[in-house]
Design a protein around this motif. Structure first.
Motif, mmCIF file in Angstrom:
data_model
loop_
_atom_site.group_PDB
_atom_site.id
_atom_site.type_symbol
_atom_site.label_atom_id
_atom_site.label_comp_id
_atom_site.label_asym_id
_atom_site.label_seq_id
_atom_site.Cartn_x
_atom_site.Cartn_y
_atom_site.Cartn_z
ATOM 1 N N ARG A 67 -0.800 4.117 -3.421
ATOM 2 C CA ARG A 67 -0.359 3.418 -4.657
ATOM 3 C C ARG A 67 -1.055 2.301 -5.050
ATOM 4 O O ARG A 67 -0.728 1.717 -5.801
ATOM 5 C CB ARG A 67 1.437 3.164 -4.371
ATOM 6 N N SER A 68 -1.811 1.809 -3.935
ATOM 7 C CA SER A 68 -2.749 0.844 -4.295
ATOM 8 C C SER A 68 -3.686 0.925 -5.302
ATOM 9 O O SER A 68 -4.197 1.909 -5.514
ATOM 10 C CB SER A 68 -3.302 0.253 -3.061
ATOM 11 N N ALA A 69 -4.191 -0.373 -5.686
ATOM 12 C CA ALA A 69 -5.203 -0.149 -7.193
ATOM 13 C C ALA A 69 -6.254 0.358 -6.504
ATOM 14 O O ALA A 69 -7.046 1.120 -7.221
ATOM 15 C CB ALA A 69 -5.370 -1.675 -7.627
ATOM 16 N N LYS A 70 -7.066 -0.124 -5.395
ATOM 17 C CA LYS A 70 -8.390 0.610 -4.873
ATOM 18 C C LYS A 70 -8.165 1.964 -4.841
ATOM 19 O O LYS A 70 -9.407 2.657 -4.708
ATOM 20 C CB LYS A 70 -8.425 -0.119 -3.685
ATOM 21 N N VAL A 71 -7.069 2.725 -4.378
ATOM 22 C CA VAL A 71 -7.065 4.082 -4.359
ATOM 23 C C VAL A 71 -7.465 4.571 -5.749
ATOM 24 O O VAL A 71 -8.259 5.571 -5.892
ATOM 25 C CB VAL A 71 -5.989 4.608 -3.778
ATOM 26 N N GLY A 72 -6.374 4.119 -6.756
ATOM 27 C CA GLY A 72 -6.810 4.392 -8.351
ATOM 28 C C GLY A 72 -8.367 4.141 -8.606
ATOM 29 O O GLY A 72 -8.906 5.119 -9.411
ATOM 30 N N GLU A 73 -8.687 3.211 -8.388
ATOM 31 C CA GLU A 73 -10.329 2.833 -8.786
ATOM 32 C C GLU A 73 -10.993 3.733 -8.106
ATOM 33 O O GLU A 73 -12.129 4.185 -8.682
ATOM 34 C CB GLU A 73 -10.652 1.291 -8.351
ATOM 35 N N LEU A 74 -10.817 3.998 -6.841
ATOM 36 C CA LEU A 74 -11.736 5.195 -6.191
ATOM 37 C C LEU A 74 -11.684 6.537 -6.747
ATOM 38 O O LEU A 74 -12.584 7.261 -6.771
ATOM 39 C CB LEU A 74 -11.586 5.108 -4.926
ATOM 40 N N ALA A 75 -10.490 6.789 -7.286
ATOM 41 C CA ALA A 75 -10.165 8.167 -7.909
ATOM 42 C C ALA A 75 -10.903 8.109 -9.095
ATOM 43 O O ALA A 75 -11.724 9.046 -9.466
ATOM 44 C CB ALA A 75 -8.824 8.311 -8.181
ATOM 45 N N SER A 76 -10.997 7.168 -9.991
ATOM 46 C CA SER A 76 -11.773 7.206 -11.344
ATOM 47 C C SER A 76 -13.404 6.836 -11.076
ATOM 48 O O SER A 76 -14.004 7.467 -11.771
ATOM 49 C CB SER A 76 -11.512 5.831 -11.920
ATOM 50 N N LEU A 121 2.733 -1.426 6.912
ATOM 51 C CA LEU A 121 1.908 -1.636 5.923
ATOM 52 C C LEU A 121 1.781 -0.511 4.655
ATOM 53 O O LEU A 121 1.132 -1.040 3.573
ATOM 54 C CB LEU A 121 0.500 -1.870 6.419
ATOM 55 N N TYR A 122 2.370 0.437 4.939
ATOM 56 C CA TYR A 122 2.116 1.519 3.917
ATOM 57 C C TYR A 122 3.451 2.212 3.784
ATOM 58 O O TYR A 122 4.105 2.784 4.530
ATOM 59 C CB TYR A 122 1.238 2.841 4.675
ATOM 60 N N GLY A 123 3.738 1.949 2.593
ATOM 61 C CA GLY A 123 5.125 2.730 1.862
ATOM 62 C C GLY A 123 6.023 1.716 1.579
ATOM 63 O O GLY A 123 7.374 1.935 1.322
ATOM 64 N N GLY A 124 5.829 0.212 1.492
ATOM 65 C CA GLY A 124 6.614 -0.645 1.224
ATOM 66 C C GLY A 124 7.319 -0.762 -0.313
ATOM 67 O O GLY A 124 6.628 -0.074 -0.848
ATOM 68 N N ARG A 125 8.407 -1.291 -0.499
ATOM 69 C CA ARG A 125 8.960 -1.229 -1.670
ATOM 70 C C ARG A 125 9.034 -2.659 -2.254
ATOM 71 O O ARG A 125 9.514 -3.826 -1.444
ATOM 72 C CB ARG A 125 10.373 -1.038 -1.789
ATOM 73 N N PRO A 126 8.665 -3.230 -3.449
ATOM 74 C CA PRO A 126 8.211 -2.318 -4.548
ATOM 75 C C PRO A 126 6.500 -2.034 -3.825
ATOM 76 O O PRO A 126 6.045 -2.418 -3.032
ATOM 77 C CB PRO A 126 8.027 -3.102 -5.777
ATOM 78 N N ALA A 127 5.888 -1.132 -4.790
ATOM 79 C CA ALA A 127 4.446 -0.562 -4.386
ATOM 80 C C ALA A 127 3.401 -1.769 -4.449
ATOM 81 O O ALA A 127 3.951 -2.841 -5.097
ATOM 82 C CB ALA A 127 3.986 0.446 -5.488
ATOM 83 N N PRO A 128 2.438 -1.727 -3.664
ATOM 84 C CA PRO A 128 1.625 -2.756 -3.637
ATOM 85 C C PRO A 128 1.041 -3.547 -5.130
ATOM 86 O O PRO A 128 0.787 -2.561 -6.241
ATOM 87 C CB PRO A 128 0.168 -2.158 -3.006
ATOM 88 N N GLY A 129 0.907 -4.795 -5.372
ATOM 89 C CA GLY A 129 0.441 -5.215 -6.645
ATOM 90 C C GLY A 129 1.682 -5.417 -7.739
ATOM 91 O O GLY A 129 1.411 -5.968 -8.744
ATOM 92 N N THR A 130 2.912 -4.646 -7.390
ATOM 93 C CA THR A 130 4.113 -4.882 -8.244
ATOM 94 C C THR A 130 4.422 -6.456 -8.183
ATOM 95 O O THR A 130 4.801 -7.064 -7.157
ATOM 96 C CB THR A 130 5.111 -4.316 -7.762
#
Length: 185
Positions: A67-76, A121-130
């Motif tokens: 859910r982190s921004a870096k994953v979305g950035e790499l998808a784009s 470190l993976y799956g916390g609430r809320p999602a990273p950057g929120t």
């Protein structure tokens, strides 16, 4: 003493030595490289943990929360760079790679191998950057579905050695078999 950074072969060997050490030694300079991606507002950079480096298959890996921004950035835009700085050797290493995001069953064994504190470190609430009101408002909630591996296929390795008797810069490309060439510093 022979300085391996005075030859192209020695320089490339030094890079791989640094990367391999970074995957296993917590205090190694390559343990925490900077990952630079292209984001909606321009360049983005953040520290990551180097988890794997393979000279045979020219790859590097870091772990991330899906859910982190870096994953979305790499998808784009899957092209990104990692930067390592070794202050003792005064050596900068830039790695250019095309990343793919691996998740689910493909990385299940890696998730199982993670110790509990690392899983948190993976799956916390809320999602990273929120945005949250305070640091205590984030809840660690390990979740395998949030874990992913960012696997980078290396295309270029560039080094800059800040040597007392003259800086040395080298560029290695996968496309030419990692032969390497010297460049003006």
């Amino acid at each position: 003493m022979n300085d391996p950074l005075t030859t192209l072969a020695g320089t490339l060997d030094t890079v791989w030595h640094h990367l391999e050490r970074g995957t296993v030694q917590r205090d190694a300079p390559a343990r925490h490289p900077v990952l630079a991606t292209a984001g909606p507002a321009g360049a983005e950079a953040r520290m990551v943990v180097l988890r794997a480096a393979g000279r045979i298959d020219d790859r590097i890996e870091v772990y991330a929360d899906r859910r982190s921004a870096k994953v979305g950035e790499l998808a784009s835009e899957p092209r990104a760079s990692l930067l390592v700085w070794d202050p003792a050797q005064r050596l900068q290493i830039r790695l250019r790679a095309r990343f793919q995001v691996l998740a689910g069953e493909t990385v299940a064994a890696l998730w199982e191998a993670l110790p509990g504190p690392a899983r948190a470190l993976y799956g916390g609430r809320p999602a990273p950057g929120t945005p949250i009101s305070g640091p205590g408002d984030h809840i660690a909630d390990p979740a395998a579905h949030a874990f992913c591996v960012l696997r980078g296929a290396l295309s270029e390795i560039e080094t800059l050695h800040l040597a007392t008797l003259g800086h040395r810069r080298a560029l290695f490309r996968a496309a030419d078999g990692w032969r390497g060439q010297w460049c003006a510093p």
